[in-house]
Design an enzyme around this catalytic site. Structure first.
Site, short mmCIF file in Angstrom:
data_model
loop_
_atom_site.label_atom_id
_atom_site.label_comp_id
_atom_site.label_asym_id
_atom_site.label_seq_id
_atom_site.Cartn_x
_atom_site.Cartn_y
_atom_site.Cartn_z
CG HIS A 165 -2.18 -0.71 1.09
ND1 HIS A 165 -3.14 -0.38 0.15
CD2 HIS A 165 -2.70 -1.78 1.78
CE1 HIS A 165 -4.18 -1.18 0.27
NE2 HIS A 165 -3.94 -2.05 1.24
CG ASP A 172 -7.43 -2.65 1.19
OD1 ASP A 172 -6.73 -3.62 0.87
OD2 ASP A 172 -7.20 -1.94 2.20
CD GLU A 236 -6.33 -7.32 5.24
OE1 GLU A 236 -6.02 -6.78 6.32
OE2 GLU A 236 -5.95 -6.88 4.13
CG HIS A 239 -4.56 -6.62 0.75
ND1 HIS A 239 -4.17 -5.36 1.17
CD2 HIS A 239 -3.49 -7.19 0.15
CE1 HIS A 239 -2.89 -5.20 0.85
NE2 HIS A 239 -2.46 -6.28 0.21
#
Length: 256
Positions: A165, A172, A236, A239
């Site tokens: 990120h 995301d 996740e 992600h």
């Protein structure tokens, strides 16, 4: 003879008055027309710029060469969760940033994923929850999140190492309908429960805590993102990375 002379003089005077009267009428008509034309002239309208000014963070991202995803893919929706308190740390850490920024080549990958999704179901689109995240924000999240480090690293990369990120190389994201409403994934964004982990989907399907439609939505999201060159992580469902950390370190500068 005098009588004839007087008649001629009278005719001459009357002719001059008639001519003068016509000239006066013409002048009045011209003045009237001018007033009408003036009354029809467009009234200047002050046009105000309704586009909000870009904040310091957004200007920094632009200066670093990152691109606004919606400039490339206007049909994508964006709802930056860290520009609100609707996230797992409960803090607004982006301020007035409301646009998703990524590296230019990562954005190209996302466009490929988007085209794949549209080919599968033209009524669907992507909804971005987070894109580039400066390392300073990563540090704040790391310091704020109160959980054991062994668990914390599954949701927030250690700022010392830098996350994808931080390079603008991860996103995301979820699926949404044509109005921007997210599809049901069985667990929300930033859900730290095991039910949000892709690796445990089958177990929760068997227990009835996830249904087949929710699983299918997750599978379609993964297929679309993989078609663009992204890969997901196991903790996740939302992600996706565009590359590994070593490649990001060699290609990009970290956003501080």
């Amino acid at each position: 003879m005098r009588f004839i002379f007087l008649i001629s003089l009278l005719i001459s005077i009357l002719g001059c008055e008639t001519k003068q009267h016509k000239q006066d009428n013409t002048s009045i008509e011209k003045n009237t027309l001018t007033k009408k034309e003036d009354s029809l002239s467009p009234i200047p309208i002050e046009v105000k710029d309704t586009i909000p000014p870009k904040g310091k963070l957004e200007l920094k991202l632009m200066a670093a060469g990152l691109v606004n995803v919606q400039d490339s893919i206007p049909q994508i929706y964006v709802d930056l969760k860290y520009s609100s308190t609707d996230n797992f740390i409960g803090l607004d850490v982006y301020g007035n940033l409301n646009s998703a920024y990524l590296q230019p080549d990562v954005c190209i990958k996302l466009k490929k994923a988007f085209l794949y999704l549209k080919n599968q179901d033209s009524s669907l689109s992507f909804l971005i929850y987070d894109a580039v995240r400066p390392r300073s924000v990563q540090q704040l999240m790391w310091d704020t999140l109160d959980m054991p480090i062994a668990k914390k690293v599954k949701f927030v990369s250690n700022p010392i190492n830098g996350s994808l990120h931080n390079y603008g190389a991860a996103v995301d994201i979820t699926l949404c309908d044509s109005t921007g409403s997210p599809l049901d994934m069985g667990a929300g964004f930033d859900d730290t429960r095991l039910i949000a982990w892709p690796v445990h989907e089958q177990k929760f399907l068997e227990s009835g805590e996830l249904n087949q439609k929710q699983i299918d939505n997750r599978i379609l999201l993964r297929k679309a993102m993989r078609a663009g060159g992204f890969f997901n992580i196991q903790s996740e469902w939302w992600h996706f990375n565009s590359c590994y950390r070593a490649e990001a370190q060699s290609k990009y500068k970290i956003i501080e």
